[in-house]
Design an enzyme around this catalytic site. Structure first.
Site, mmCIF file in Angstrom:
data_model
loop_
_atom_site.group_PDB
_atom_site.id
_atom_site.type_symbol
_atom_site.label_atom_id
_atom_site.label_comp_id
_atom_site.label_asym_id
_atom_site.label_seq_id
_atom_site.Cartn_x
_atom_site.Cartn_y
_atom_site.Cartn_z
ATOM 1 N N LYS A 116 -0.230 -25.064 6.564
ATOM 2 C CA LYS A 116 -1.313 -25.844 7.164
ATOM 3 C C LYS A 116 -2.614 -25.571 6.416
ATOM 4 O O LYS A 116 -3.440 -26.470 6.236
ATOM 5 C CB LYS A 116 -1.491 -25.456 8.636
ATOM 6 C CG LYS A 116 -0.391 -25.956 9.565
ATOM 7 C CD LYS A 116 -0.712 -25.565 11.008
ATOM 8 C CE LYS A 116 0.519 -25.543 11.902
ATOM 9 N NZ LYS A 116 0.905 -26.817 12.457
ATOM 10 N N GLU A 200 -9.796 -22.554 13.533
ATOM 11 C CA GLU A 200 -10.601 -23.776 13.545
ATOM 12 C C GLU A 200 -11.217 -23.996 14.918
ATOM 13 O O GLU A 200 -10.817 -23.371 15.901
ATOM 14 C CB GLU A 200 -9.774 -24.990 13.105
ATOM 15 C CG GLU A 200 -8.598 -25.296 13.985
ATOM 16 C CD GLU A 200 -7.702 -26.400 13.412
ATOM 17 O OE1 GLU A 200 -7.567 -26.534 12.190
ATOM 18 O OE2 GLU A 200 -7.106 -27.121 14.234
ATOM 19 N N HIS A 235 1.068 -27.070 23.655
ATOM 20 C CA HIS A 235 0.898 -27.714 22.341
ATOM 21 C C HIS A 235 2.156 -28.409 21.870
ATOM 22 O O HIS A 235 2.324 -28.683 20.686
ATOM 23 C CB HIS A 235 0.442 -26.711 21.274
ATOM 24 C CG HIS A 235 -0.843 -26.027 21.612
ATOM 25 N ND1 HIS A 235 -2.020 -26.713 21.803
ATOM 26 C CD2 HIS A 235 -1.139 -24.723 21.816
ATOM 27 C CE1 HIS A 235 -2.970 -25.847 22.104
ATOM 28 N NE2 HIS A 235 -2.466 -24.643 22.128
ATOM 29 N N ARG A 296 8.990 -34.712 7.291
ATOM 30 C CA ARG A 296 10.340 -34.959 7.810
ATOM 31 C C ARG A 296 10.249 -36.116 8.789
ATOM 32 O O ARG A 296 9.173 -36.608 9.082
ATOM 33 C CB ARG A 296 10.839 -33.717 8.554
ATOM 34 C CG ARG A 296 9.839 -33.286 9.638
ATOM 35 C CD ARG A 296 10.368 -32.222 10.557
ATOM 36 N NE ARG A 296 9.310 -31.504 11.240
ATOM 37 C CZ ARG A 296 8.733 -31.880 12.370
ATOM 38 N NH1 ARG A 296 9.098 -32.992 12.955
ATOM 39 N NH2 ARG A 296 7.779 -31.173 12.917
HETATM 40 P P1 ADP Z 1 7.361 -33.204 16.288
HETATM 41 O O1 ADP Z 1 7.475 -32.415 15.085
HETATM 42 O O2 ADP Z 1 8.101 -34.457 16.247
HETATM 43 O O3 ADP Z 1 5.979 -33.300 16.708
HETATM 44 P P2 ADP Z 1 8.336 -30.938 17.470
HETATM 45 O O4 ADP Z 1 7.392 -30.179 16.634
HETATM 46 O O5 ADP Z 1 8.509 -30.537 18.876
HETATM 47 O O6 ADP Z 1 7.970 -32.436 17.466
HETATM 48 O O7 ADP Z 1 9.774 -31.056 16.836
HETATM 49 C C1 ADP Z 1 10.156 -30.409 15.744
HETATM 50 C C2 ADP Z 1 10.650 -29.092 16.202
HETATM 51 O O8 ADP Z 1 11.862 -29.282 16.882
HETATM 52 C C3 ADP Z 1 10.946 -28.160 15.125
HETATM 53 O O9 ADP Z 1 9.814 -27.497 14.642
HETATM 54 C C4 ADP Z 1 11.897 -27.230 15.817
HETATM 55 O O10 ADP Z 1 11.224 -26.212 16.494
HETATM 56 C C5 ADP Z 1 12.582 -28.092 16.856
HETATM 57 N N1 ADP Z 1 13.990 -28.351 16.538
HETATM 58 C C6 ADP Z 1 14.728 -27.681 15.673
HETATM 59 N N2 ADP Z 1 15.954 -28.160 15.611
HETATM 60 C C7 ADP Z 1 16.033 -29.142 16.466
HETATM 61 C C8 ADP Z 1 17.056 -30.036 16.864
HETATM 62 N N3 ADP Z 1 18.250 -30.011 16.322
HETATM 63 N N4 ADP Z 1 16.782 -30.938 17.802
HETATM 64 C C9 ADP Z 1 15.576 -30.984 18.341
HETATM 65 N N5 ADP Z 1 14.572 -30.177 18.001
HETATM 66 C C10 ADP Z 1 14.785 -29.269 17.068
HETATM 67 P P1 ADP Z 2 2.418 -28.058 15.245
HETATM 68 O O1 ADP Z 2 2.805 -27.590 13.896
HETATM 69 O O2 ADP Z 2 2.906 -27.202 16.324
HETATM 70 O O3 ADP Z 2 2.708 -29.492 15.434
HETATM 71 P P2 ADP Z 2 -0.385 -28.845 15.111
HETATM 72 O O4 ADP Z 2 -1.369 -28.265 14.166
HETATM 73 O O5 ADP Z 2 0.112 -30.209 14.813
HETATM 74 O O6 ADP Z 2 0.836 -27.824 15.237
HETATM 75 O O7 ADP Z 2 -1.006 -28.815 16.570
HETATM 76 C C1 ADP Z 2 -0.213 -29.078 17.709
HETATM 77 C C2 ADP Z 2 -1.091 -29.498 18.858
HETATM 78 O O8 ADP Z 2 -2.074 -28.497 19.152
HETATM 79 C C3 ADP Z 2 -1.918 -30.752 18.600
HETATM 80 O O9 ADP Z 2 -1.199 -31.902 18.873
HETATM 81 C C4 ADP Z 2 -3.100 -30.563 19.538
HETATM 82 O O10 ADP Z 2 -2.768 -30.921 20.834
HETATM 83 C C5 ADP Z 2 -3.314 -29.082 19.522
HETATM 84 N N1 ADP Z 2 -4.344 -28.748 18.552
HETATM 85 C C6 ADP Z 2 -4.168 -28.512 17.248
HETATM 86 N N2 ADP Z 2 -5.340 -28.241 16.654
HETATM 87 C C7 ADP Z 2 -6.277 -28.310 17.614
HETATM 88 C C8 ADP Z 2 -7.707 -28.116 17.649
HETATM 89 N N3 ADP Z 2 -8.383 -27.778 16.584
HETATM 90 N N4 ADP Z 2 -8.336 -28.283 18.819
HETATM 91 C C9 ADP Z 2 -7.643 -28.580 19.926
HETATM 92 N N5 ADP Z 2 -6.328 -28.771 19.972
HETATM 93 C C10 ADP Z 2 -5.651 -28.639 18.827
HETATM 94 MG MG MG Z 3 1.899 -30.953 14.629
#
Ligand code: ADP
Ligand code: ADP
Ligand code: MG
Length: 676
Positions: A116, A200, A235, A296
């Site tokens: 990230k 952040e 989150h 992905r």
């Molecule tokens: P998105 O990435 O679509 O926002 P998520 O972060 O919840 O939603 O989905 C991706 C996550 O799902 C992966 O980081 C992992 O933790 C989890 N995951 C891993 N394997 C599987 C699976 N076979 N089916 C559903 N979720 C999975």
């Molecule tokens: P992940 O890899 O788990 O998807 P993200 O960086 O996409 O992580 O953040 C997941 C969620 O966390 C976001 O959809 C949002 O709801 C919250 N989030 C991330 N960054 C911030 C921020 N700077 N301030 C508030 N909420 C945040």
């Molecule tokens: Mg995310």
């Protein structure tokens, strides 16, 4: 097109990839762990190869075995799904080295977006706006503390390598920063093998809006519009929809262009998602900041499929074969509105603690399969409900993998129609055997904020009073369901010896029957009696209603309770009964008085593991005096940390496990002695 592909995943995504492959005439190879030997994804594929033990690191993360399986079965390509190896650049490289096509972006693009922190630096150079923060290399606690103070609280600490809502800590006060940092780094190290973090500004009341992008090997790149995924818990996304409510065409085009620019900056090929956080501005508009790019397919891709009419897995397969994108930007249009609900095994009222157990009952609303949903006709399909599941009734949700059971996707001509269909679909989703979020999702969907599209990531927290510990089926309706079900069962046994009936019924003979129900810890007595005119009367506590019931088959009953006409579905297994109605669900026990005679007081006050998992820390030592509610131990299960609190005041007499130990469900973790 490929002749055969291997699907390096499990559950619903593996089943979903297999469906598209089948439609395209591509053979599929499944891989599976011990626990998944009979899993649905194994049945969905043409062949299957066992790759190891239950823990992901012993099977679904064992790339060499996966590569060997692909070569042994003659697969030409590997689809990684999401999670597991999907964003692992080394695996993508290893595929190429083994002469296999990795169905995903080039390893360099995964690497560029994998951290990230690094992705933010890259986007910063490309002129994409970022959330104010620090994403450099210095990870000294004192330095990061200084940065947090400079940014201003609240701040968010994020694991650079994090994902899936893990490795994130919100910190509201300077004095809490050091502890949150340590905990975040510990989780990051354990989950992602890398404890680098960034800090952040925590954006208050933001929306999560992401853009689906797609690139091909000819240098084309398009965006397939946006998804709003603001409804989250921990989150993690709970409900996702497309298009994003309130998005103007101009803003959509601007964000789409920014996302395509981000993808092109890293030479992107295949399906990807650029995630933005959107903050409302004083003048009522939204300001967008780049958050991360997921290299992905996403869990929520079906909503994009529903509004565009394109099968994104088909696009992935075509692009991976070197074909150009199936459609250009000008050919892509938004039709109607789609919403996805993630059905998870968890307990919303208990802090969303993941649940394990067996899917004793799993009934879905009338739905269409993905194939039918993917053709153009689907825009007129009155059902317009799609279910993506990787489990069948009778399967178990184990502690080894994700807690997601399935996804329910609905489409409507507009948001209002999609909402109505989602409510009906959730009402008709009946799962018994473990806790799920189905009833909770229904409350969110019908709640003020979601139904009026007043969206932000704090929605669930903000509406908590209306969402938690509420909304169960009223007791009298559940009692009516139990009575209807019992009468129907008796009618089916017509002629059977009345003395073989259940004791509670026999004691009171035919005139007045006693039904004892237990909901949680509370016992309730209901009576069913025959009136002079032959009608039935149901009494629960102080209140009574005229009652008639007609069985509709398969546990469904048409019930008249006073003036109310109800359709109730009842699933009973031993004493356990689950009643589903339009107003909600109630799980209860129908008490057999004989079986419970002489039962003692329940054991209590012990600190036990709520699920199988690993002990990762004890927060108290032998001899410590502790008070009820004080955190005593931290466990890791189902990919999350759970803090276990003291069930009562006492003195820690002895730790019964060591840090690192794997413990079974119900294991007592430490001895808590009464305080002298
Ligand atoms: P998105 O990435 O679509 O926002 P998520 O972060 O919840 O939603 O989905 C991706 C996550 O799902 C992966 O980081 C992992 O933790 C989890 N995951 C891993 N394997 C599987 C699976 N076979 N089916 C559903 N979720 C999975
Ligand atoms: P992940 O890899 O788990 O998807 P993200 O960086 O996409 O992580 O953040 C997941 C969620 O966390 C976001 O959809 C949002 O709801 C919250 N989030 C991330 N960054 C911030 C921020 N700077 N301030 C508030 N909420 C945040
Ligand atoms: Mg995310």
């Amino acid at each position: 097109m490929f002749k055969k592909i291997l699907i390096a995943n499990r559950g619903e995504i593996a089943c979903r990839v297999a469906q598209t492959a089948r439609r395209l005439g591509v053979m599929t190879v499944a891989v599976y762990s011990d626990a998944d030997a009979r899993a649905q994804h194994v049945r969905a594929c043409d062949e299957a190869v066992h790759i190891g033990g239950n823990a992901a690191k012993d099977s679904y993360l064992q790339w060499q075995r996966i590569l060997d399986a692909a070569q042994a079965t003659g697969a030409q390509a590997i689809h990684p799904g999401y999670g597991f190896l999907s964003e692992n650049e080394d695996f993508a490289r290893a595929c190429a080295a083994a002469g296999l096509v990795f169905i995903g972006p080039p390893p360099e693009a995964i690497a560029a977006m994998g951290s990230k922190a690094a992705a933010k630096s890259l986007m910063e150079r490309a002129g994409v706006p970022l959330v104010p923060g620090y994403h450099g290399a210095n990870n000294e606690p004192a330095f990061l503390q200084g940065e947090a103070e400079r940014i201003g609280f609240p701040v968010l600490i994020k694991a650079s390598a994090g994902g899936g809502g893990r490795g994130m800590r919100r910190v509201d006060r300077a004095e809490d920063f050091a502890a949150a940092l340590a905990s975040c780094q510990r989780e990051a190290k354990a989950s992602f093998g890398d404890d680098h973090v960034l800090v952040e500004r925590y954006v208050t009341r933001p929306r999560h809006v992401e853009i689906q992008v797609f690139g091909d090997t000819q240098g084309n790149c398009v965006y397939l519009f946006e998804r709003d995924c603001s409804v989250q818990r921990r989150h993690q996304k709970v409900l996702e929809e497309a298009p994003a409510p309130g998005m103007s065409a101009a803003r959509r085009a601007e964000m789409g262009a920014a996302a395509v620019a981000a993808a092109k900056a890293v030479g992107y090929v295949g399906a990807g998602t650029v995630e933005f956080i959107a903050e409302p501005t004083a003048d009522g508009d939204l300001r967008f900041y780049f958050m991360e790019m997921n290299t992905r397919l996403q869990v929520e891709h079906p909503v994009t499929e529903a509004i565009t009419g394109h099968d994104l897995v088909e696009w992935q397969l075509r692009v991976a074969c070197g074909e150009p994108l199936p459609a250009g930007q000008d050919e892509l249009k938004i039709h109607g509105h789609a919403i996805e609900a993630r059905i998870c095994a968890e307990n919303p009222d208990g802090g969303f603690l993941p649940a394990t157990g067996s899917l004793d009952v799993m009934r879905w609303p009338a739905h269409v399969s993905f194939q039918r949903n993917a053709d153009a006709e689907r825009f007129h399909d009155p059902a317009a409900v799609r279910v993506d599941a990787g489990v069948r009734e009778g399967d178990a949700i184990s502690p080894y993998y994700d807690s997601m059971i399935a996804k329910l996707i609905v489409w409507g001509a507009d948001r209002a129609q999609a909402l109505a269909r989602l409510d009906a679909a959730l009402r008709d989703t009946h799962i018994v055997g473990l806790s799920t979020n189905v009833a909770f999702l229904r409350r969110v969907v019908n709640g003020r904020a979601f139904s009026t599209a007043d969206l932000d990531t704090a929605l669930i927290e903000r509406e908590r009073d209306a969402l938690f510990n509420t909304g169960a089926l009223p007791l009298e309706q559940a009692a009516a369901g139990v009575a209807a079900h019992t009468l129907a069962a008796e009618a089916a046994l017509e002629g059977a010896d009345p003395w073989s009936r259940r004791d509670g019924w026999r004691i009171f003979g035919g005139a007045r029957r006693r039904i004892e129900l237990q909901v949680g810890k509370a016992r309730h007595i209901a009576f069913l009696e025959r009136l002079h005119d032959g009608a039935l009367r149901l009494t629960v506590g102080e209140q009574g209603w005229r009652f008639t019931a007609k069985s509709l088959g398969e546990g469904r009953h048409d019930v008249l309770l006073g003036e109310q006409r109800l359709t109730l579905t009842v699933y009973a297994q031993g004493e356990k009964v689950a009643v589903f109605g339009a107003a909600g669900t109630l799980e209860l026990q129908e008490i057999d008085p004989i079986a419970h005679a002489g039962e003692g007081a329940a054991e209590g006050g012990r600190l036990t593991a709520p699920m199988p998992g690993k002990v990762i820390a004890f927060l108290a030592a032998a001899g410590d005096v502790v008070t009820s509610g004080q955190p005593l131990a931290v466990m890791e299960a189902m990919k999350m940390e759970h803090t276990l609190a003291a069930p009562r005041d006492g003195t820690v007499a002895e730790l019964l496990y060591a840090v690192g130990d794997q413990v079974p469900e119900g294991a007592e973790l430490l001895k808590l002695a009464a305080q002298e």
